[in-house]
Write an enzyme that holds these catalytic residues in place. Structure first.
Site, PDB file in Angstrom:
ATOM      1  N   ALA A 232     -54.373  21.411 130.676  1.00 51.12           N
ATOM      2  CA  ALA A 232     -55.198  20.211 130.852  1.00 51.12           C
ATOM      3  C   ALA A 232     -54.669  19.358 131.996  1.00 51.12           C
ATOM      4  O   ALA A 232     -55.431  18.840 132.821  1.00 51.12           O
ATOM      5  CB  ALA A 232     -55.237  19.398 129.563  1.00 51.12           C
TER       6      ALA A 232
ATOM      7  N   ASP B 133     -53.655  29.201 123.044  1.00 55.05           N
ATOM      8  CA  ASP B 133     -52.312  28.765 123.396  1.00 55.05           C
ATOM      9  C   ASP B 133     -51.213  29.737 122.959  1.00 55.05           C
ATOM     10  O   ASP B 133     -50.381  30.148 123.780  1.00 55.05           O
ATOM     11  CB  ASP B 133     -52.078  27.364 122.818  1.00 55.05           C
ATOM     12  CG  ASP B 133     -50.737  26.784 123.205  1.00 55.05           C
ATOM     13  OD1 ASP B 133     -49.712  27.247 122.674  1.00 55.05           O
ATOM     14  OD2 ASP B 133     -50.708  25.858 124.022  1.00 55.05           O
TER      15      ASP B 133
ATOM     16  N   MET C  57     -49.155  24.930 126.020  1.00 56.32           N
ATOM     17  CA  MET C  57     -49.870  25.604 127.110  1.00 56.32           C
ATOM     18  C   MET C  57     -51.250  24.975 127.314  1.00 56.32           C
ATOM     19  O   MET C  57     -51.709  24.826 128.450  1.00 56.32           O
ATOM     20  CB  MET C  57     -49.992  27.100 126.829  1.00 56.32           C
ATOM     21  CG  MET C  57     -48.662  27.815 126.726  1.00 56.32           C
ATOM     22  SD  MET C  57     -47.572  27.458 128.140  1.00 56.32           S
ATOM     23  CE  MET C  57     -46.093  28.320 127.643  1.00 56.32           C
ATOM     24  N   ASP C  58     -51.907  24.620 126.230  1.00 57.11           N
ATOM     25  CA  ASP C  58     -53.175  23.902 126.347  1.00 57.11           C
ATOM     26  C   ASP C  58     -52.977  22.555 127.039  1.00 57.11           C
ATOM     27  O   ASP C  58     -53.757  22.155 127.914  1.00 57.11           O
ATOM     28  CB  ASP C  58     -53.783  23.657 124.961  1.00 57.11           C
ATOM     29  CG  ASP C  58     -54.508  24.875 124.414  1.00 57.11           C
ATOM     30  OD1 ASP C  58     -54.965  25.702 125.219  1.00 57.11           O
ATOM     31  OD2 ASP C  58     -54.616  24.988 123.190  1.00 57.11           O
ATOM     32  N   ILE C  59     -51.953  21.842 126.623  1.00 55.52           N
ATOM     33  CA  ILE C  59     -51.710  20.505 127.167  1.00 55.52           C
ATOM     34  C   ILE C  59     -51.359  20.586 128.649  1.00 55.52           C
ATOM     35  O   ILE C  59     -51.877  19.822 129.475  1.00 55.52           O
ATOM     36  CB  ILE C  59     -50.604  19.795 126.369  1.00 55.52           C
ATOM     37  CG1 ILE C  59     -51.058  19.559 124.926  1.00 55.52           C
ATOM     38  CG2 ILE C  59     -50.219  18.466 127.022  1.00 55.52           C
ATOM     39  CD1 ILE C  59     -49.960  19.129 123.978  1.00 55.52           C
TER      40      ILE C  59
END
Length: 426
Positions: A194, A161, A189-191
């Site tokens: 997803a 991220d 950024m990960d969220i």
């Protein structure tokens, strides 16, 4: 150590409003994901009824299991892991053993979706690349989450991220102009990756309803990070403008930013001229400013930011938030207290939305839970079930999904499909 008294004081989750099947009931997902972006995507599918089978290395499992805080009564079940893996089942498979790989392929053969976020090349080494899996199951929706995509000159690069935040230009836009840009505390950024992966999977399932065929999906962290720079990217592409770091103020609207009243900071966002007029006329009792022929236009206010901020700081400093909050709300001025995370989670807003609750856990009794933000009134999310221990559902999955009997399961166990067999002693 988890603070069990704090957890037990949380409200228990409400039962889902609808008693019928979940919107994704009957969809089976084989989950080869770890850390955040992949697991959050599959958890959303699980929340709405998909049978998500998390395939993990026996014993160790997902590396994210070990992020703190941990509890000695819950080996390999740290709080961050519990956040990303509810409503799933876990099977422990040694993918380096022929027997473990055989089980994985059997699961894939009857699955609807496969999601993986290994480094590029790992699934190929397992013999579980898309082309191989497509031969096993032409209806399979195969979602690959990576850092920079699975093809091209950067496919081999690892990414997390904060790297995506840095390389996308996102960090350069955030913070104050007199120092280096800053990353966000949350793994946004990960969220967001997803969320994109979940959307892509659902779109592919809709396409499959028409033609009966699966497909390969790709979602990359870097691609999502570029999207997350927002409309600033389009501003740059149309004018060459390079976004500056503006702290808590906005380069596009004024007055917007953090202000201090007698007892706490709060944020105001004047997104248009009407809000500006209501703020100064109805809240601050300054109709002279509200209807000033120059200041009533957004572009002119940007040049008069210092003057407007000075007036607002002087006025807001005269009273506490309990005085200003109802006035701002009544006037329709978007505003909100600048809270700590603890204050936000305990807020009336969070409580009224049922966002924070507790769910049952087979070892701890209760663990905390953050409810899904997706609200469907006819097909709501199902009741949350705590994330599983490594391999907790291995035997049940083999029996219920693949139809293996106890003898076959034991033979696979003896062959090392579920990890090394402990030696017996005389």
């Amino acid at each position: 150590m988890f603070d069990q008294a704090r957890i037990n004081a949380l409200p228990a989750q409400d039962a889902p409003a609808a008693k019928g099947p979940g919107v994704l009931d009957g969809i089976r997902v084989i989950d080869f994901t770890h850390f955040v972006a992949g697991p959050l995507a599959t958890m959303t599918l699980a929340d709405f009824g998909a049978d998500v089978i998390k395939v993990e290395a026996p014993g160790k499992g997902d590396d994210f299991r070990y992020y703190p805080p941990a509890d000695p009564e819950l080996p390999a079940q740290g709080a961050p892991y519990l956040w990303t893996n509810r409503n799933k089942r876990s099977i422990g498979l040694d993918m380096k053993s022929p027997q473990g790989l055989e089980v994985a392929k059997a699961l894939i053969a009857d699955a609807d979706v496969l999601v993986e976020n290994f480094s590029t090349g790992v699934m190929e080494r397992f013999g579980l690349d898309y082309e191989t899996c497509r031969q096993i199951n032409p209806r399979l929706v195969y979602c690959s989450v990576s850092a920079y995509g699975r093809s091209g000159p950067y496919a081999d690069r690892l990414g997390f991220d904060p790297i995506a935040q840095a390389e996308s230009g996102f960090i350069s836009m955030n913070g104050y102009p007199d120092r280096q840009g800053v990353r966000t505390g949350s793994a946004i950024m990960d969220i967001s990756t997803a969320m994109c992966a979940t959307n892509a999977i659902l779109l592919a399932l809709m396409a499959r309803q028409r033609d009966g065929l699966g497909q390969f999906l790709e979602v990359a962290l870097f691609d999502t990070a570029i999207l997350m720079t927002g409309f600033a990217a389009m501003q740059h592409l149309t004018t060459g403008y390079e976004p500056k770091r503006n702290g808590n103020t906005s380069p596009d609207t004024c007055p917007s930013g953090v202000f201090q009243c007698q007892d706490m900071p709060f944020y105001i966002n004047c997104g248009n001229d009407g809000i500006f007029v209501r703020l100064f006329e109805q809240v601050l009792d300054r109709p002279d400013i509200a209807h000033d022929p120059v200041l009533s236009k957004r572009a002119n206010r940007l040049e008069q930011r210092d003057f407007l901020f000075k007036v607002m700081e002087e006025e807001f400093g005269k009273h506490p938030w309990s005085h200003w909050q109802p006035k701002l709300r009544a006037a329709g001025v978007p505003s909100g207290q600048v809270r700590t995370l603890a204050q936000a989670l305990a807020s009336d807003e969070a409580r009224s939305r049922g966002l924070v609750n507790r769910i049952e856990h087979p070892v701890k009794g209760w663990i905390p839970n953050i409810a899904t933000p997706l609200r469907l009134n006819r097909t709501p999310a199902k009741a949350s079930v705590a994330a599983p221990a490594v391999g907790a559902d291995t035997d049940a999955i083999l029996h219920e999904v693949l139809g293996f009997d106890a003898e076959r399961i034991q033979a696979l166990r003896d062959a090392g499909a579920f990890g090394a067999v402990a030696p017996t002693t005389a």
